[in-house]
Design a protein around this motif. Sequence first.
Motif, PDB file in Angstrom:
ATOM      1  N   LEU A  40       0.834  -1.108  -0.074  1.00  0.00           N
ATOM      2  CA  LEU A  40       0.087  -0.052  -0.073  1.00  0.00           C
ATOM      3  C   LEU A  40       0.905   1.175   0.024  1.00  0.00           C
ATOM      4  O   LEU A  40       0.366   2.224  -0.697  1.00  0.00           O
ATOM      5  N   ALA A  41       2.008   1.435   0.687  1.00  0.00           N
ATOM      6  CA  ALA A  41       2.871   2.271   0.899  1.00  0.00           C
ATOM      7  C   ALA A  41       3.330   2.743  -0.545  1.00  0.00           C
ATOM      8  O   ALA A  41       3.341   4.062  -1.015  1.00  0.00           O
ATOM      9  N   ALA A  42       4.139   1.718  -1.320  1.00  0.00           N
ATOM     10  CA  ALA A  42       4.648   2.103  -2.406  1.00  0.00           C
ATOM     11  C   ALA A  42       3.512   2.223  -3.364  1.00  0.00           C
ATOM     12  O   ALA A  42       3.962   3.017  -4.249  1.00  0.00           O
ATOM     13  N   ARG A  47       5.390   4.256  -6.565  1.00  0.00           N
ATOM     14  CA  ARG A  47       6.165   3.375  -7.019  1.00  0.00           C
ATOM     15  C   ARG A  47       5.745   1.869  -7.297  1.00  0.00           C
ATOM     16  O   ARG A  47       5.823   1.099  -6.410  1.00  0.00           O
ATOM     17  N   PHE A  48       5.114   1.848  -8.312  1.00  0.00           N
ATOM     18  CA  PHE A  48       4.367   0.626  -8.653  1.00  0.00           C
ATOM     19  C   PHE A  48       5.269  -0.652  -8.894  1.00  0.00           C
ATOM     20  O   PHE A  48       4.840  -1.772  -8.673  1.00  0.00           O
ATOM     21  N   ALA A  49       6.435  -0.606  -9.446  1.00  0.00           N
ATOM     22  CA  ALA A  49       7.395  -1.584  -9.481  1.00  0.00           C
ATOM     23  C   ALA A  49       7.921  -2.345  -7.995  1.00  0.00           C
ATOM     24  O   ALA A  49       7.778  -3.305  -8.064  1.00  0.00           O
ATOM     25  N   ASP A  50       7.797  -1.398  -7.310  1.00  0.00           N
ATOM     26  CA  ASP A  50       8.333  -1.890  -5.707  1.00  0.00           C
ATOM     27  C   ASP A  50       7.066  -2.392  -5.326  1.00  0.00           C
ATOM     28  O   ASP A  50       7.058  -3.535  -4.755  1.00  0.00           O
ATOM     29  N   LEU A  55       4.293  -7.322  -3.409  1.00  0.00           N
ATOM     30  CA  LEU A  55       3.202  -8.328  -3.671  1.00  0.00           C
ATOM     31  C   LEU A  55       3.613  -9.644  -4.015  1.00  0.00           C
ATOM     32  O   LEU A  55       3.260 -10.559  -3.427  1.00  0.00           O
ATOM     33  N   ARG A  56       4.785 -10.009  -4.600  1.00  0.00           N
ATOM     34  CA  ARG A  56       5.065 -11.077  -5.048  1.00  0.00           C
ATOM     35  C   ARG A  56       5.799 -11.491  -3.920  1.00  0.00           C
ATOM     36  O   ARG A  56       5.781 -12.731  -3.624  1.00  0.00           O
ATOM     37  N   GLY A  57       6.390 -10.749  -2.828  1.00  0.00           N
ATOM     38  CA  GLY A  57       6.971 -11.343  -1.800  1.00  0.00           C
ATOM     39  C   GLY A  57       5.983 -11.765  -0.733  1.00  0.00           C
ATOM     40  O   GLY A  57       6.077 -12.874  -0.270  1.00  0.00           O
ATOM     41  N   LEU A  58       4.843 -11.001  -0.739  1.00  0.00           N
ATOM     42  CA  LEU A  58       3.636 -11.481   0.008  1.00  0.00           C
ATOM     43  C   LEU A  58       3.073 -12.694  -0.658  1.00  0.00           C
ATOM     44  O   LEU A  58       2.736 -13.758   0.270  1.00  0.00           O
TER      45      LEU A  58
END
Length: 122
Positions: A40-42, A47-50, A55-58
């Motif tokens: 959400l912060a990104a 910072r949509f790439a971040d 999200l992938r990490g989650l």
Amino acid sequence: MQRISAALVILLFLAASVLAGGVWVDRFSDTADAGFDRVLAAGEEGRFADARAELRGLQDYLSGCEPWLALVIRRDQLGQARTALAGIQPYLEEGYWPDGKLELLRAREQLHAVLRLYRQIL
């Protein structure tokens, strides 16, 4: 007398399992919330790439924890939460961020609902 001690050992084992499962579910919930907050912060900062990387990490974290969570939570409910999380990726773009934010909040709430079901059983 042996039956009483055997029953006591089984009861203590079950109580310890429930307690350990509750602690582990709480730890999982805290880590997942931190992941949702980072996405959400990104996204809010543009910072949509971040955000996609977070999200992938989650998603990887949920996939890694799913076999253990399935010991205490029904697998179909975990699958619904995982599916909701997987559907967010296309929304993590500048033009779609308002929808992505809503989908992300919905996925977070769905995961919380699944975890609340477990806590209610306790």
